[in-house]
Design a protein around this motif. Structure first.
Motif, PDB file in Angstrom:
ATOM      1  N   LEU A   4      -6.613   4.136  13.914  1.00 37.41           N
ATOM      2  CA  LEU A   4      -6.905   3.032  14.821  1.00 37.41           C
ATOM      3  C   LEU A   4      -8.403   2.981  15.104  1.00 37.41           C
ATOM      4  O   LEU A   4      -9.013   3.980  15.469  1.00 37.41           O
ATOM      5  N   MET A   5      -8.993   1.803  14.963  1.00 41.75           N
ATOM      6  CA  MET A   5     -10.387   1.606  15.369  1.00 41.75           C
ATOM      7  C   MET A   5     -10.403   1.369  16.879  1.00 41.75           C
ATOM      8  O   MET A   5      -9.618   0.558  17.386  1.00 41.75           O
ATOM      9  N   VAL A   6     -11.275   2.056  17.617  1.00 44.71           N
ATOM     10  CA  VAL A   6     -11.342   1.881  19.068  1.00 44.71           C
ATOM     11  C   VAL A   6     -12.774   1.547  19.478  1.00 44.71           C
ATOM     12  O   VAL A   6     -13.739   2.007  18.870  1.00 44.71           O
ATOM     13  N   TYR A   7     -12.878   0.737  20.532  1.00 39.50           N
ATOM     14  CA  TYR A   7     -14.193   0.280  21.006  1.00 39.50           C
ATOM     15  C   TYR A   7     -14.133   0.077  22.512  1.00 39.50           C
ATOM     16  O   TYR A   7     -13.132  -0.388  23.065  1.00 39.50           O
ATOM     17  N   ASN A   8     -15.240   0.406  23.185  1.00 36.80           N
ATOM     18  CA  ASN A   8     -15.395   0.094  24.601  1.00 36.80           C
ATOM     19  C   ASN A   8     -16.833  -0.325  24.844  1.00 36.80           C
ATOM     20  O   ASN A   8     -17.770   0.227  24.253  1.00 36.80           O
ATOM     21  N   ARG A   9     -17.020  -1.307  25.704  1.00 37.46           N
ATOM     22  CA  ARG A   9     -18.372  -1.825  25.928  1.00 37.46           C
ATOM     23  C   ARG A   9     -19.284  -0.797  26.587  1.00 37.46           C
ATOM     24  O   ARG A   9     -20.478  -0.753  26.310  1.00 37.46           O
ATOM     25  N   LYS A  10     -18.738   0.030  27.462  1.00 38.42           N
ATOM     26  CA  LYS A  10     -19.530   1.055  28.139  1.00 38.42           C
ATOM     27  C   LYS A  10     -19.210   2.424  27.551  1.00 38.42           C
ATOM     28  O   LYS A  10     -18.047   2.769  27.350  1.00 38.42           O
ATOM     29  N   GLU A  11     -20.250   3.202  27.310  1.00 35.57           N
ATOM     30  CA  GLU A  11     -20.080   4.504  26.669  1.00 35.57           C
ATOM     31  C   GLU A  11     -19.219   5.440  27.504  1.00 35.57           C
ATOM     32  O   GLU A  11     -18.475   6.265  26.965  1.00 35.57           O
ATOM     33  N   ASP A  12     -19.310   5.315  28.829  1.00 35.36           N
ATOM     34  CA  ASP A  12     -18.514   6.165  29.708  1.00 35.36           C
ATOM     35  C   ASP A  12     -17.022   6.001  29.431  1.00 35.36           C
ATOM     36  O   ASP A  12     -16.263   6.966  29.465  1.00 35.36           O
ATOM     37  N   GLY A  13     -16.594   4.769  29.138  1.00 38.86           N
ATOM     38  CA  GLY A  13     -15.192   4.527  28.831  1.00 38.86           C
ATOM     39  C   GLY A  13     -14.751   5.222  27.558  1.00 38.86           C
ATOM     40  O   GLY A  13     -13.613   5.693  27.451  1.00 38.86           O
ATOM     41  N   VAL A  14     -15.644   5.307  26.574  1.00 43.24           N
ATOM     42  CA  VAL A  14     -15.331   6.009  25.327  1.00 43.24           C
ATOM     43  C   VAL A  14     -15.121   7.493  25.605  1.00 43.24           C
ATOM     44  O   VAL A  14     -14.180   8.111  25.102  1.00 43.24           O
ATOM     45  N   HIS A  15     -16.010   8.082  26.421  1.00 39.60           N
ATOM     46  CA  HIS A  15     -15.882   9.500  26.747  1.00 39.60           C
ATOM     47  C   HIS A  15     -14.555   9.782  27.463  1.00 39.60           C
ATOM     48  O   HIS A  15     -13.887  10.793  27.190  1.00 39.60           O
ATOM     49  N   LYS A  16     -14.180   8.896  28.376  1.00 43.74           N
ATOM     50  CA  LYS A  16     -12.914   9.082  29.095  1.00 43.74           C
ATOM     51  C   LYS A  16     -11.723   8.952  28.153  1.00 43.74           C
ATOM     52  O   LYS A  16     -10.734   9.680  28.284  1.00 43.74           O
ATOM     53  N   PHE A  17     -11.816   8.054  27.191  1.00 48.04           N
ATOM     54  CA  PHE A  17     -10.752   7.929  26.196  1.00 48.04           C
ATOM     55  C   PHE A  17     -10.638   9.204  25.364  1.00 48.04           C
ATOM     56  O   PHE A  17      -9.531   9.705  25.118  1.00 48.04           O
ATOM     57  N   LEU A  18     -11.775   9.717  24.905  1.00 51.50           N
ATOM     58  CA  LEU A  18     -11.761  10.925  24.077  1.00 51.50           C
ATOM     59  C   LEU A  18     -11.143  12.096  24.831  1.00 51.50           C
ATOM     60  O   LEU A  18     -10.360  12.874  24.268  1.00 51.50           O
ATOM     61  N   LYS A  19     -11.479  12.221  26.116  1.00 51.96           N
ATOM     62  CA  LYS A  19     -10.907  13.303  26.933  1.00 51.96           C
ATOM     63  C   LYS A  19      -9.409  13.089  27.117  1.00 51.96           C
ATOM     64  O   LYS A  19      -8.615  14.040  26.995  1.00 51.96           O
ATOM     65  N   TYR A  20      -9.007  11.850  27.394  1.00 53.68           N
ATOM     66  CA  TYR A  20      -7.587  11.550  27.577  1.00 53.68           C
ATOM     67  C   TYR A  20      -6.813  11.814  26.284  1.00 53.68           C
ATOM     68  O   TYR A  20      -5.728  12.405  26.305  1.00 53.68           O
ATOM     69  N   ALA A  21      -7.370  11.371  25.156  1.00 57.91           N
ATOM     70  CA  ALA A  21      -6.698  11.575  23.869  1.00 57.91           C
ATOM     71  C   ALA A  21      -6.528  13.061  23.574  1.00 57.91           C
ATOM     72  O   ALA A  21      -5.467  13.500  23.105  1.00 57.91           O
ATOM     73  N   GLU A  22      -7.555  13.841  23.873  1.00 57.25           N
ATOM     74  CA  GLU A  22      -7.475  15.291  23.646  1.00 57.25           C
ATOM     75  C   GLU A  22      -6.404  15.914  24.531  1.00 57.25           C
ATOM     76  O   GLU A  22      -5.607  16.745  24.071  1.00 57.25           O
TER      77      GLU A  22
END
Length: 391
Positions: A87-105
């Motif tokens: 899945l390709m994932v994108y978020n406009r703010k970098e902070d949201g990407v970091h939170k996704f990565l932590k949640y996914a982990e």
């Protein structure tokens, strides 16, 4: 919010929802209803499309907020289990990407199940299906402008969604809550260029429901695109799809009506619990009655938050979003000459609550506005405000 009036005067012909079970003879003979108990509704009201092959699709998810990061994580795991591309994932703010990565982990989503992309136009150019989950009309319009620009630079062909695999057609699926006419504008933009289609697909459920893929999806738009999207998203991110026809505005209107129902529940609970406390009956007795007589998980959850002053919005829905929804609901009601006084009062209470506690509290904090009107402190339950004296 768009200043255009929501309209349903035109009703494009949509193929009917497909029946479950034996087909009915349409040329001669009579229809006999099935005997016995009714068959429970299927979670997807569309047959599985024979073309294209879902395994060939490249999916992308844009918007990794509280709802988005949960839906994207579930979708990524589902795609991996089916042997589909990451899945390709994108978020406009970098902070949201970091939170996704932590949640996914934390939720055991393998890194191989997704790819972080930093360019919206790249997603529009390379994805076969793009799911968006964004905060409001302005964000949705800004993101889709870039996605559409990327799609217009596509080269080559793919399986697409048209029966027979005639060329690549990108399906854009918006799960955000926006005003209906905004969805209508996006569909017009989508139709202005070939090989792309826009679907409205708002979701019902709080982030905790998104976490367990227990969402309900309301979908409207192109029939064949809906078939394709429905099977891609259920059971990956939700448990049921409701078909609202071909007009993309209808699913968004339905979402606002559904949210009005939830907000009305909360407003009524806020008033009743405040009256219980002020009259000496006690909120605990009303909680007991709700559990015994209504047995609704949502009412019980709202009651628990209100009576215990649990207004952290983690896993729920915040006041800021509630105020935006109330504004859109009232606008829709005004456009169609439908008085909704409960929504008027609920918005006033949410505004009062936000003034005292901010917009990141759970939307059940609207009880604060009701308590203030009754002479109580907004978020401390049965504690009276200090009497104002003019000195």
């Amino acid at each position: 919010m768009s200043g255009l009036r929501a309209h349903f005067n035109q009703n494009p012909v949509t193929p009917p929802v497909e029946a479950i079970g034996d087909p009915i003879e349409t040329h001669g003979g009579t229809y006999e209803p099935p005997s016995g108990t009714a068959t429970p509704a299927e979670p997807i009201p569309f047959s599985r499309p024979s073309t294209p092959t879902p395994a060939h699709d490249q999916l992308a998810f844009v918007g990794l907020g509280e709802m988005g990061k949960r839906m994207a994580s579930n979708l990524a795991k589902h795609l991996t289990s089916d042997g589909q591309p990451p899945l390709m994932v994108y978020n406009r703010k970098e902070d949201g990407v970091h939170k996704f990565l932590k949640y996914a982990e934390d939720h055991n989503v393998p890194e191989s199940a997704y790819t972080v992309v930093n360019d919206l136009e790249e997603i529009g150019r390379t994805a076969d299906m793009v799911i968006t989950s964004l905060a409001g009309d302005e964000a949705v319009e800004a993101v889709y402008e870039q996605l559409f620009q990327g799609q217009e630079t596509q080269k080559g062909t793919g399986d697409g969604i048209v029966p027979g695999g005639r060329g690549r057609t990108t399906i854009f699926v918006d799960t955000s809550t926006i005003y209906p006419t905004t969805a209508g504008k996006l569909e017009i933009q989508a139709r202005s260029s070939p090989h792309r289609v826009f679907l409205s697909c708002p979701v019902f459920g709080v982030p905790k429901a998104a976490e367990t893929a227990d969402l309900i999806l309301a979908i409207s738009g192109d029939y064949f695109a809906k078939k394709h999207a429905a099977h891609a998203l259920v059971p990956a991110i939700g448990r049921k799809v409701m078909d609202l026809g071909s007009n993309v505005e209808r699913a968004m209107s339905f979402k606002l009506v559904g949210n009005a129902l939830e907000l009305g529940f909360i407003e009524l609970l806020a008033e009743c619990f405040t009256l219980c406390d002020q009259s000496g009956v006690g909120s605990d007795k009303l909680v007991e009655l709700i559990k015994e007589q209504h047995k609704s998980p949502a009412l019980i959850r709202y009651s628990d938050r209100i009576t215990k002053n649990k207004f952290n919005s983690e896993g729920g829905f915040n006041l800021g979003g509630g105020i935006t929804d109330a504004r859109n609901i009232r606008q829709l009601a005004e456009d169609h000459n439908v008085p909704m006084p409960v929504m008027d009062v609920a918005q006033q209470h949410m505004l009062s609550a936000r003034a005292h506690g901010g917009d990141l509290m759970d939307w059940t904090a609207l009880v604060g506005g009701q308590r203030i009107a009754a002479g109580l402190k907004p978020f401390a339950g049965r504690v009276r405000l200090e009497k104002y004296e003019d000195k």
